[in-house]
Scaffold this active site. Structure first.
Site, PDB file in Angstrom:
ATOM      1  CB  VAL A 161      -0.960  -0.018   1.213  1.00 35.32           C
ATOM      2  CG1 VAL A 161      -1.660   1.328   1.375  1.00 35.32           C
ATOM      3  CG2 VAL A 161      -1.999  -1.127   1.052  1.00 35.32           C
ATOM      4  CD  GLU A 162       2.700   3.711   3.725  1.00 33.04           C
ATOM      5  OE1 GLU A 162       3.124   4.692   3.094  1.00 33.04           O
ATOM      6  OE2 GLU A 162       1.856   3.814   4.623  1.00 33.04           O
ATOM      7  CB  THR A 163       6.544   2.053  -1.770  1.00 37.34           C
ATOM      8  OG1 THR A 163       6.888   0.755  -1.246  1.00 37.34           O
ATOM      9  CG2 THR A 163       6.808   3.119  -0.730  1.00 37.34           C
ATOM     10  CE1 TYR A 313      -1.596   3.175   4.469  1.00 37.72           C
ATOM     11  CE2 TYR A 313      -1.926   2.356   6.704  1.00 37.72           C
ATOM     12  CZ  TYR A 313      -1.108   2.550   5.609  1.00 37.72           C
ATOM     13  OH  TYR A 313       0.185   2.109   5.649  1.00 37.72           O
TER      14      TYR A 313
END
Ligand SMILES: [Ca+2]
Length: 329
Positions: A161-163, A313
């Site tokens: 999800v982050e990168t 999120y």
């Protein structure tokens, strides 16, 4: 930590050269740097000697430098030199201050929000690349899961999800981003000033050249998008090469697991269960294009929210984790 939509613009492979450096100074966070007064020219000539460039006339930057010299024994000329080369990034200012929406109000503000958010992260590409990332890093992920007591699929999903598994780590120079956010924006200036302080301490402790690390426009770094304060307190050297490098897959995996562990993750415990209706304090409501979904959330859900304080999120991380785990079987 998450500014994923923007981060997707960037794809860059980064290699950082590191040298060792030991230091562990205390952090002081309550110093006011946010005086936006500009130093008059006649004062500047005398007082601002050594500081040139965009921030030559910024009293706030001069106060910050003085603080770093007094509290952390940085060299004034070193910092003058750094800030003389700092660039104010207009796109960072714009992203921190998005234009206000003045159109008609939607009938229900939550309508479809979760559906749209989910579509960004629960994709075939995310699931397949998550399975591949897990296979490519099976030993590190297993070791991190055992060492820190964190279910492996959640370590993988956070990085997804982050990168997007390290593909979108950002290419903004962290020093420019944090300097801009600390001294050219208002909304979270105090937070970003503390992060800038931590960033300079981090570069000294870890032996980074301050202009070298790149990341998101908001100053987040590496596969797990750690802010400098989290880097200093929670990053680990998981491949035992003597350096903490969150652009390295192994160090990032260990550091994400450490972050979860330190925030109270309970291994092999439930995260969230869907229910039919709202049912008290531990139920969340997510608006879809077909009405609302209700989920009963457990303590581990709140641990994910420590990473990014958003129900959507945390739910995206949870569902991506489950989807990757399922496909890996
Ligand atoms: Ca390392």
């Amino acid at each position: 930590m998450n500014n994923t939509g923007y981060k997707r613009l960037f794809k860059l492979a980064l290699t950082l050269t590191l040298t060792g450096c030991a230091n562990n100074p205390a952090i002081k966070t309550d110093v006011p740097y946010h005086n936006t007064v500009t130093i008059p020219a006649h004062v500047t000539e005398h007082q601002a000697q050594g500081l040139t460039g965009t921030y030559a006339n910024s009293l706030a930057v001069r106060n910050f430098i003085r603080h770093m010299v007094l509290e952390h024994s940085f060299s004034e000329s070193y910092l003058n030199n750094l800030f003389s080369k700092a660039q104010r990034l207009d796109y960072v200012v714009r992203l921190e201050n998005p234009p206000q929406y003045h159109g008609p109000k939607p009938a229900h503000p939550k309508t479809g929000g979760w559906t749209r958010y989910r579509q960004q992260f629960i994709t075939e590409a995310h699931i397949n690349n998550g399975v591949a990332f897990w296979s490519n890093n099976a030993d590190s992920i297993q070791k991190a899961s055992v060492t820190y007591g964190v279910d492996p699929e959640y370590i993988v999903a956070i990085i997804g999800v982050e990168t997007f598994f390290g593909r979108n780590i950002g290419k903004t120079r962290i020093f420019d981003a944090l300097t801009t956010l600390a001294f050219d924006t208002q909304r979270r200036a105090k937070f970003f000033t503390t992060e800038l302080e931590n960033y300079l301490l981090m570069t000294r402790e870890e032996g980074y050249e301050p202009f070298q690390p790149v990341g998101s426009w908001a100053g987040a770094m590496g596969l797990g998008q750690f802010m400098p304060s989290s880097f200093r307190t929670l990053a680990v050297d998981f491949n035992n090469d003597g350096h903490r490098n969150l652009w390295d897959q192994c160090d990032a995996i260990g550091s994400v697991a450490h972050y979860f562990s330190r925030n109270g993750w309970q291994n092999n415990m439930p995260v969230a269960d869907q229910t039919k209706s709202y049912n008290g304090g531990s139920t969340i409501e997510l608006g879809t294009t077909n009405g609302s979904e209700y989920w009963r959330v457990h303590p581990n859900f709140k641990v994910i929210k420590k990473y990014n304080n958003s129900d959507k999120y945390a739910m995206a991380v949870h569902q991506l984790a489950q989807a990757i785990k399922q496909r890996r079987l």
